[in-house]
Design a protein around this motif. Structure first.
Motif, mmCIF file in Angstrom:
data_model
loop_
_atom_site.group_PDB
_atom_site.id
_atom_site.type_symbol
_atom_site.label_atom_id
_atom_site.label_comp_id
_atom_site.label_asym_id
_atom_site.label_seq_id
_atom_site.Cartn_x
_atom_site.Cartn_y
_atom_site.Cartn_z
ATOM 1 N N GLY A 191 0.785 -1.225 0.000
ATOM 2 C CA GLY A 191 0.000 0.000 0.000
ATOM 3 C C GLY A 191 0.815 1.272 0.000
ATOM 4 O O GLY A 191 0.263 2.364 -0.103
ATOM 5 N N LYS A 192 2.150 1.174 0.120
ATOM 6 C CA LYS A 192 2.991 2.373 0.216
ATOM 7 C C LYS A 192 4.167 2.401 -0.753
ATOM 8 O O LYS A 192 4.494 3.437 -1.293
ATOM 9 C CB LYS A 192 3.512 2.533 1.644
ATOM 10 N N THR A 193 4.827 1.271 -0.944
ATOM 11 C CA THR A 193 6.066 1.241 -1.716
ATOM 12 C C THR A 193 5.764 1.157 -3.215
ATOM 13 O O THR A 193 4.921 0.379 -3.641
ATOM 14 C CB THR A 193 6.938 0.046 -1.289
ATOM 15 N N SER A 194 6.492 1.958 -4.014
ATOM 16 C CA SER A 194 6.305 1.977 -5.470
ATOM 17 C C SER A 194 7.313 1.065 -6.155
ATOM 18 O O SER A 194 8.281 0.602 -5.538
ATOM 19 C CB SER A 194 6.461 3.402 -6.000
ATOM 20 N N GLU A 221 10.822 2.459 -5.929
ATOM 21 C CA GLU A 221 11.427 2.264 -4.613
ATOM 22 C C GLU A 221 11.889 0.822 -4.427
ATOM 23 O O GLU A 221 12.951 0.569 -3.846
ATOM 24 C CB GLU A 221 10.435 2.657 -3.520
ATOM 25 N N ILE A 238 1.897 0.505 -7.183
ATOM 26 C CA ILE A 238 2.141 0.410 -5.743
ATOM 27 C C ILE A 238 2.020 -1.051 -5.321
ATOM 28 O O ILE A 238 1.186 -1.798 -5.821
ATOM 29 C CB ILE A 238 1.123 1.277 -4.956
#
Length: 124
Positions: free
Chosen positions: A58-61, A64, A109
């Motif tokens: 839910g946060k890391t692309s 990244e 994501i």
């Protein structure tokens, strides 16, 4: 009776055979079937659990994950989802490989991650 075309064809066949032999040596298991290969992550000291701690659903692309772990084996689906797999080669022939799998949503994501540990393979 042999024709004058027989010699060039046999040389061509010999050259092709050598090319195929060399291509086989450069395959994924190398010249003698060695299973030693590069570590699954950009940082050779990174463990599967440490990789899992870096990647947050839910946060890391994708960018990244690529920066933190390096490139993995990518499987793209028509729906826009992608799976990146990082496989660690087993230490011995009697073990399966451990893997860290990242599922990306079409937005790019991380949606989900999974670690599959290596298991000993029992032959009967």
């Amino acid at each position: 009776m042999t024709s004058i075309y027989c010699k060039p064809l046999s040389r061509t066949g010999l050259v092709l055979a050598c090319c195929f032999w060399l291509a086989g040596c450069a395959g994924p298991l190398g010249l003698f079937g060695s299973r030693d290969s590069a570590p699954p992550f950009r940082d050779p000291a990174m463990s599967m659990q440490a990789a899992s701690d870096v990647v947050m659903a839910g946060k890391t692309s994708k960018a990244e994950v690529l920066a933190a772990l390096g490139p993995g084996v990518v499987v793209k689906f028509n729906s826009g989802f992608e799976v990146w797999a990082y496989r660690q080669k087993p230490a011995g022939a009697a073990a399966s490989s451990a893997e860290f799998v990242v599922l990306f949503a079409p937005s790019g994501i991380v949606q989900k991650t999974r670690i599959r540990p290596s298991y000993a393979v029992h032959e009967e």
